[in-house]
Design a protein around this motif. Structure first.
Motif, PDB file in Angstrom:
ATOM      1  N   THR A 234       0.820  -1.326   0.062  1.00 48.74           N
ATOM      2  CA  THR A 234       0.006  -0.008  -0.009  1.00 48.74           C
ATOM      3  C   THR A 234       0.858   1.132   0.060  1.00 48.74           C
ATOM      4  O   THR A 234       1.827   1.255   0.654  1.00 48.74           O
ATOM      5  CB  THR A 234      -0.787   0.051   1.269  1.00 48.74           C
ATOM      6  N   GLY A 235       0.656   2.310  -0.784  1.00 47.28           N
ATOM      7  CA  GLY A 235       1.260   3.348  -0.807  1.00 47.28           C
ATOM      8  C   GLY A 235       2.266   3.509  -2.246  1.00 47.28           C
ATOM      9  O   GLY A 235       2.693   4.591  -2.515  1.00 47.28           O
ATOM     10  N   THR A 236       2.281   2.363  -2.806  1.00 43.27           N
ATOM     11  CA  THR A 236       3.013   2.129  -3.987  1.00 43.27           C
ATOM     12  C   THR A 236       2.671   3.088  -5.044  1.00 43.27           C
ATOM     13  O   THR A 236       3.584   3.941  -5.599  1.00 43.27           O
ATOM     14  CB  THR A 236       3.525   0.872  -4.520  1.00 43.27           C
ATOM     15  N   LEU A 237       1.200   3.175  -5.496  1.00 43.47           N
ATOM     16  CA  LEU A 237       0.765   4.118  -6.558  1.00 43.47           C
ATOM     17  C   LEU A 237       0.800   5.548  -6.204  1.00 43.47           C
ATOM     18  O   LEU A 237       1.132   6.335  -7.072  1.00 43.47           O
ATOM     19  CB  LEU A 237      -0.617   3.435  -6.690  1.00 43.47           C
ATOM     20  N   VAL A 238       0.521   5.707  -4.835  1.00 42.18           N
ATOM     21  CA  VAL A 238       0.697   7.011  -4.550  1.00 42.18           C
ATOM     22  C   VAL A 238       2.265   7.681  -4.914  1.00 42.18           C
ATOM     23  O   VAL A 238       2.176   8.938  -5.068  1.00 42.18           O
ATOM     24  CB  VAL A 238       0.162   7.435  -3.035  1.00 42.18           C
ATOM     25  N   THR A 239       2.946   6.888  -4.378  1.00 41.72           N
ATOM     26  CA  THR A 239       4.442   7.255  -4.703  1.00 41.72           C
ATOM     27  C   THR A 239       4.760   7.719  -6.173  1.00 41.72           C
ATOM     28  O   THR A 239       5.647   8.566  -6.343  1.00 41.72           O
ATOM     29  CB  THR A 239       5.510   6.113  -4.226  1.00 41.72           C
ATOM     30  N   HIS A 240       3.985   6.922  -6.963  1.00 43.19           N
ATOM     31  CA  HIS A 240       4.165   7.229  -8.466  1.00 43.19           C
ATOM     32  C   HIS A 240       3.022   8.077  -8.889  1.00 43.19           C
ATOM     33  O   HIS A 240       2.728   7.954 -10.347  1.00 43.19           O
ATOM     34  CB  HIS A 240       3.757   5.900  -9.132  1.00 43.19           C
ATOM     35  N   ALA A 241       2.245   8.842  -8.089  1.00 43.07           N
ATOM     36  CA  ALA A 241       1.213   9.774  -8.602  1.00 43.07           C
ATOM     37  C   ALA A 241       1.408  10.710  -9.581  1.00 43.07           C
ATOM     38  O   ALA A 241       0.781  10.785 -10.603  1.00 43.07           O
ATOM     39  CB  ALA A 241       0.765  10.553  -7.268  1.00 43.07           C
ATOM     40  N   ALA A 242       2.973  11.256  -9.640  1.00 46.71           N
ATOM     41  CA  ALA A 242       3.110  12.013 -10.858  1.00 46.71           C
ATOM     42  C   ALA A 242       3.527  11.425 -11.995  1.00 46.71           C
ATOM     43  O   ALA A 242       2.920  11.859 -13.075  1.00 46.71           O
ATOM     44  CB  ALA A 242       4.570  12.787 -10.269  1.00 46.71           C
ATOM     45  N   TYR A 243       3.915  10.274 -11.832  1.00 46.32           N
ATOM     46  CA  TYR A 243       4.165   9.466 -13.157  1.00 46.32           C
ATOM     47  C   TYR A 243       2.866   9.050 -13.661  1.00 46.32           C
ATOM     48  O   TYR A 243       2.703   9.190 -14.909  1.00 46.32           O
ATOM     49  CB  TYR A 243       5.053   8.257 -12.720  1.00 46.32           C
TER      50      TYR A 243
ATOM     51  N   GLU B 197      -0.825 -13.476 -13.698  1.00 40.15           N
ATOM     52  CA  GLU B 197       0.825 -13.831 -13.971  1.00 40.15           C
ATOM     53  C   GLU B 197       1.345 -14.026 -12.427  1.00 40.15           C
ATOM     54  O   GLU B 197       2.481 -14.312 -12.331  1.00 40.15           O
ATOM     55  CB  GLU B 197       1.633 -12.571 -14.541  1.00 40.15           C
ATOM     56  N   ASP B 198       0.471 -14.112 -11.454  1.00 36.26           N
ATOM     57  CA  ASP B 198       0.813 -14.473 -10.061  1.00 36.26           C
ATOM     58  C   ASP B 198       1.996 -13.735  -9.385  1.00 36.26           C
ATOM     59  O   ASP B 198       2.629 -14.332  -8.659  1.00 36.26           O
ATOM     60  CB  ASP B 198       1.270 -15.906 -10.146  1.00 36.26           C
ATOM     61  N   THR B 199       2.104 -12.450  -9.870  1.00 33.28           N
ATOM     62  CA  THR B 199       2.884 -11.633  -9.131  1.00 33.28           C
ATOM     63  C   THR B 199       2.339 -10.772  -8.000  1.00 33.28           C
ATOM     64  O   THR B 199       3.066 -10.532  -7.019  1.00 33.28           O
ATOM     65  CB  THR B 199       3.554 -10.521 -10.180  1.00 33.28           C
ATOM     66  N   GLU B 200       1.013 -10.580  -7.924  1.00 28.66           N
ATOM     67  CA  GLU B 200       0.217 -10.232  -7.146  1.00 28.66           C
ATOM     68  C   GLU B 200       0.714  -8.825  -6.417  1.00 28.66           C
ATOM     69  O   GLU B 200       0.435  -8.452  -5.550  1.00 28.66           O
ATOM     70  CB  GLU B 200       0.197 -10.983  -5.819  1.00 28.66           C
ATOM     71  N   ARG B 201       1.264  -8.025  -7.336  1.00 26.00           N
ATOM     72  CA  ARG B 201       1.493  -6.536  -6.973  1.00 26.00           C
ATOM     73  C   ARG B 201       1.963  -5.625  -8.293  1.00 26.00           C
ATOM     74  O   ARG B 201       2.110  -6.188  -9.256  1.00 26.00           O
ATOM     75  CB  ARG B 201       2.989  -6.518  -6.193  1.00 26.00           C
ATOM     76  N   ILE B 202       1.600  -4.427  -8.077  1.00 25.64           N
ATOM     77  CA  ILE B 202       1.836  -3.408  -9.212  1.00 25.64           C
ATOM     78  C   ILE B 202       3.018  -2.670  -9.036  1.00 25.64           C
ATOM     79  O   ILE B 202       3.179  -2.262  -7.818  1.00 25.64           O
ATOM     80  CB  ILE B 202       0.524  -2.314  -9.204  1.00 25.64           C
ATOM     81  N   THR B 203       3.915  -2.615  -9.861  1.00 31.81           N
ATOM     82  CA  THR B 203       5.211  -1.873  -9.722  1.00 31.81           C
ATOM     83  C   THR B 203       5.060  -0.860 -11.066  1.00 31.81           C
ATOM     84  O   THR B 203       4.495  -0.835 -11.884  1.00 31.81           O
ATOM     85  CB  THR B 203       6.251  -2.618  -9.956  1.00 31.81           C
ATOM     86  N   LYS B 204       5.974   0.068 -11.229  1.00 28.16           N
ATOM     87  CA  LYS B 204       6.345   1.089 -11.982  1.00 28.16           C
ATOM     88  C   LYS B 204       6.322   0.535 -13.158  1.00 28.16           C
ATOM     89  O   LYS B 204       5.972   0.817 -14.317  1.00 28.16           O
ATOM     90  CB  LYS B 204       7.560   1.765 -11.614  1.00 28.16           C
ATOM     91  N   GLN B 205       7.485  -0.684 -12.972  1.00 34.05           N
ATOM     92  CA  GLN B 205       7.706  -1.405 -14.412  1.00 34.05           C
ATOM     93  C   GLN B 205       6.737  -2.163 -15.123  1.00 34.05           C
ATOM     94  O   GLN B 205       6.204  -1.996 -16.328  1.00 34.05           O
ATOM     95  CB  GLN B 205       8.676  -2.674 -14.243  1.00 34.05           C
TER      96      GLN B 205
END
Length: 336
Positions: free
Chosen positions: A272-281, A307-315
């Motif tokens: 939690t908070g990953t997407l907010v960190t990338h809000a500008a992007y 794809e069973d990674t279960e998370r959203i990254t900037k990549q």
């Protein structure tokens, strides 16, 4: 060889479109897929996919402004028995949430009407249609009839269909008429001009408030000439802008929207908070378009599940292709 994807394989149940009453009423009353704890073993993958496929519609300041404007117009029009009632045109670039706002407006109004008239299942307080491509007056009013489930035969002419539609909408208590894609009416062509006249006539015959949605209506032919002057004299225009990111207040509003979307995610390994960190992007990727943001987050979440990674990254976000309008403006952001 890639096997075909069936509806059963993805847990998809076909739904009637919202441009017919059965589909619209289902949209109004359909509860969103319930959220559970991501680790709940009783929550199947298909159910989690369904949940992330729709997510909830986020209430935005633009929605609040449209709701307020239409609520006031309904009051202004309530006692007007004849003549031109006042209406609203929601205008803006593609994928800024115009149709979503209009449908949310209709849903809210119908639920309120149902509470005011309990048990009156025959009522049709809202009508929602889209303007067909290359529409003629008969095609347009036939869309009204199709929403209502009225049988249309080749022997019925435009005048007969129009009269039947107007009479039935009066009987059914329709108070809000929502018409999407009005920019498709090219009044520089005869069919478009005549269809614009048909819209004006329907607005005078049906005792309802009309709300249009259009892509950049200010640049279309619909507001030009004598016909355009009549529309401009009866309709307010609400400009549905992409969300800005220039001021501190702009950034706070965008961050709140991203935070709300992130809180809806149910991914087992997402921080939690990953997407907010990338809000500008995210703003740069989507050009502030709510439809593009929703698409980006939902598709990334579904990739993370399948794809069973279960998370959203900037990549992962960078790998998701968006609509052409957003991608054209987002090329510098994707290279960062």
């Amino acid at each position: 060889m890639v096997s075909p994807i069936s509806n059963d394989a993805v847990g998809f149940a076909p739904l009637a479109p919202p441009t017919v009453w059965q589909g619209w009423d289902a949209f109004v009353h359909r509860a969103p897929a319930p959220a559970r704890d991501a680790t709940d073993p009783a929550w199947s993958q298909v159910e989690r996919e369904d949940y992330h496929s729709e997510l909830a519609v986020m209430r935005t300041p633009a929605m609040d402004s449209v709701f307020t404007a239409v609520r006031r117009l309904l009051l202004v029009n309530r006692r007007q028995q004849a003549g031109a009632r006042r209406g609203l045109i929601i205008s803006g670039p593609a994928t800024t949430g115009k149709a979503t706002t209009m449908m949310a407006l209709g849903r809210s109004f119908q639920l309120a009407d149902t509470r005011q008239h309990p048990g009156q299942t025959e009522r049709r307080p809202v009508l929602f249609i889209s303007v067909p491509p290359a529409a003629t007056p008969k095609m347009l009013v036939s869309e009204f009839a199709r929403f209502l489930g009225m049988p249309i035969t080749d022997r019925l002419n435009q005048t007969q269909i129009t009269g039947a539609v107007c009479d039935l909408l009066c009987e059914l208590g329709t108070q809000l008429v929502l018409i999407d894609d009005v920019h498709l009416l090219d009044t520089q062509r005869r069919a478009g001009a005549e269809t614009s006249d048909q819209l004006k006539y329907l607005g005078e015959r049906i005792p309802a408030t009309f709300v249009y949605s259009a892509i950049d209506i200010e640049t279309s032919s619909l507001l030009s000439g004598v016909r355009g002057a009549q529309i401009a004299g009866r309709f307010k225009i609400f400009r549905h802008h992409p969300l800005a990111y220039a001021t501190e207040q702009d950034r706070a509003g965008w961050d709140d929207l991203v935070w709300a979307l992130e809180n809806l995610l149910r991914l087992r390994a997402h921080r939690t908070g990953t997407l907010v960190t990338h809000a500008a992007y995210l703003h740069a990727r989507t050009a502030g378009r709510i439809g593009s943001l929703s698409h980006l987050i939902r598709e990334a979440a579904l990739i993370a599940i399948t794809e069973d990674t279960e998370r959203i990254t900037k990549q992962l976000l960078n790998e998701v292709e968006l609509d052409a309008a957003a991608e054209t403006q987002a090329r510098p952001a994707r290279r960062k």
